[in-house]
Scaffold this active site. Structure first.
Site, PDB file in Angstrom:
ATOM      1  N   GLY A  70      55.632  22.754  77.779  1.00 20.00           N
ATOM      2  CA  GLY A  70      54.212  22.489  78.008  1.00 20.00           C
ATOM      3  C   GLY A  70      53.579  21.696  76.881  1.00 20.00           C
ATOM      4  N   THR A  71      53.994  21.979  75.644  1.00 21.98           N
ATOM      5  CA  THR A  71      53.475  21.226  74.497  1.00 21.98           C
ATOM      6  C   THR A  71      53.948  19.779  74.554  1.00 21.98           C
ATOM      7  OG1 THR A  71      53.489  23.230  73.132  1.00 21.98           O
ATOM      8  CG2 THR A  71      53.382  21.134  71.978  1.00 21.98           C
ATOM      9  N   ASP A 220      66.487   5.905  84.570  1.00 20.19           N
ATOM     10  CA  ASP A 220      66.901   4.997  85.653  1.00 20.19           C
ATOM     11  C   ASP A 220      65.776   4.620  86.612  1.00 20.19           C
ATOM     12  OD1 ASP A 220      66.574   7.412  86.925  1.00 20.19           O
ATOM     13  OD2 ASP A 220      68.615   7.526  87.748  1.00 20.19           O
ATOM     14  N   GLU A 277      53.523  24.169  83.864  1.00 18.28           N
ATOM     15  CA  GLU A 277      52.137  24.583  83.696  1.00 18.28           C
ATOM     16  C   GLU A 277      51.373  24.276  84.981  1.00 18.28           C
ATOM     17  OE1 GLU A 277      51.171  26.155  80.970  1.00 18.28           O
ATOM     18  OE2 GLU A 277      53.079  25.850  79.937  1.00 18.28           O
TER      19      GLU A 277
END
Length: 300
Positions: A70-71, A220, A277
């Site tokens: 999440g960070t 890709d 999240e």
């Protein structure tokens, strides 16, 4: 000697049982020895890393973050709001409970080794997902299991790690909710009720390796997509579970394909998760791959 290179270090002090607290001094010392002038900022609230990265990154030579996925997601989201020519390399020191994307990048679990790669590795140009007006680095998903990561409180995540995801997922199996929607990609269309959908750019999702399929490349320009139809009876449910456990798409109830752009039209608001999240509830989700949009430091 006055350092010429400037580094912004954003970290979540509470991630992964506060793993960074005992290593912070050594990490900062190593960064300075590498020739950086370091500004360290412990995040105080959700979303702060987005704002810090967006407003400050151009004043630095690189941005290093530490925390869970999440960070990293917040730092990447902030970086995506800056013109591409002004974006800075991102170093990542994982300290969360799962660290899916770190696994995909082969960043080691040891924080000291990860910190050395974060500042002295090589930049890898990585794809980023655009989700309506938001961004994600490795997965956008809806349905069963996806509410797990943002409904499981942080303390439970820290105590149980992977087990927290599994336990919360098991609860939701008793009453499987399905979402009616139309899915469009590359001139094709799917319509029906789906219990799960995942648009990913990762080798590992939710701690499960290879769930996204084989031959996953992070640069890709295409996503790996998995969609699971609603089972009509226990036999179909068992068929889905068996296919997922075997990691073999041999069920007519599971769709797996690659695409660089996909759009979901939903009959009602559907909650999504972006990189583990909560990503809001949406009736329409336009998802596009931004090829090699940010640079993340990896092993030389």
């Amino acid at each position: 000697m006055i350092s010429e290179k400037k580094l912004l270090f954003i970290y979540n002090a509470h991630s992964g049982k506060g793993a960074i607290k005992g290593k912070l001094a050594d990490i900062l010392d190593m960064m300075v020895k590498m020739g950086f002038s370091v500004t360290a900022h412990p995040t105080q609230a959700r979303g702060e890393a987005i704002e810090l990265t967006e407003t400050l990154c151009t004043q630095y030579d690189m941005v290093v973050c530490s925390g869970g996925d999440g960070t990293l997601d917040e730092v990447v989201t902030g970086m995506m709001r800056v013109p591409k020519a002004e974006r800075r390399p991102i170093g990542y020191i994982p300290s969360g409970s799962t660290n899916d994307f770190a696994n995909s990048l082969q960043i080691p679990k040891g924080m000291q080794k990860a910190a050395e790669i974060a500042v002295a590795g090589r930049p890898f140009a990585c794809d980023v997902g655009r989700f309506n007006d938001d961004s994600f680095i490795y997965v956008a998903a809806f349905g069963i299991f996806t509410e797990v990561s943002y409904q499981t409180n942080q303390e439970l995540k820290n105590l149980l790690g992977h087990a927290a995801y599994l336990l919360e997922g098991a609860k939701s199996l008793k009453d499987i909710e399905a979402y009616r929607m139309r899915v469009e990609y590359e001139g094709q269309e799917l319509e029906g009720e789906f219990i799960y959908g995942m648009v990913s750019n990762s080798v590992s999702v939710g701690g499960f390796k290879q769930i996204a399929g084989k031959n996953v490349q992070l640069d890709d320009g295409v996503f790996e997509v998995t969609l699971i139809r609603r089972p009509k009876n226990p036999l179909e449910l068992n068929e889905i579970i068996a296919a997922l456990l075997a990691r073999v798409d041999n069920s007519d109830l599971i769709y797996s394909f690659k695409t660089d752009k996909i759009t979901f039209y939903m009959e009602k608001d559907v909650p999504w998760t972006l990189d583990g999240e909560y990503g809001g509830a949406h009736r329409k989700a336009e998802i596009q791959n931004c090829r090699q949009a940010v640079e993340i430091m990896v092993k030389v």
